[in-house]
Scaffold this active site. Sequence first.
Site: not given
Length: 212
Positions: A169, A14, A125, A158, A89
């Site tokens: 998550r 996203k 990531r 992160r 969400r």
Amino acid sequence: MDITVFLGAPGSGKGTQAKLLVESLKFLHLSTGDVLRNAIAANSPLGREAKSFMDRGELVPDRTMIGLLVDTLHQLPSVNGVVLDGFPRTQPQAEALDTEPSAKVSKAVYFEVPQRDLIARLTGRRICKNCGESFHEVLLPPKIAGRCDKCSGELIQRPDDSDAVVQRRLEIFFEQNDKLVEHYERTNRLIRLDALGSVDVIHQTLSRLLQS
Ligand code: AP5
């Protein structure tokens, strides 16, 4: 204000696609995750509240998020279109957004990616400590290992991209997602996007969908 919401699991791309749309279609990108990370960096009351949830991979409570979103929308400049990335969400967030007079959600794009690819994307990531640019160790490596292509800043993981937090998550995402997808499908605003493929091809498909 015309709003396109981006739905999709953590790691579905996203943020990557929203940044490209800012350049190509001059959309404004509003990421609730970025707003919260900035609040944490500033050690504001919101940041202190959000950090305890984000570090565990949990959602920040609806009441806080809805208040934050409404305040942020009221401060936006007048623009062609806004991509809202990371909100809603939950069903209460979607309903609150639909009743906000300054916002009209015309499209909801659902980024579909198989779960095994999501885990690989998230754990690999790396983001720039200075400018926030996103890379991937394997899928989108920087030109110089550990350094940002844009500003040479240090690349870090992160805190919520560790294996254990990623699992949580994803669990939360799959608990909430069906109701959200149904919310936008029922009101004829849902666009399903196959988000597995090259970043460029997905960008072209998405641009076409948003302009049609
Ligand atoms: P947030 O920052 O919104 O994180 P997220 O939704 O978990 O999404 P990500 O940023 O992890 O993934 P993405 O889909 O943007 O993927 P990306 O493009 O980076 O939220 C963080 C936390 O904040 C939440 O857990 C929650 O605690 C809190 N929060 C935020 N909003 C909230 C709300 N409304 N209510 C309650 N709590 C809230 O891509 C991922 C990786 O894949 C990158 O490395 C990228 O390079 C790579 N990649 C991207 N596209 C491709 C591709 N096509 N092929 C290969 N690799 C790709």
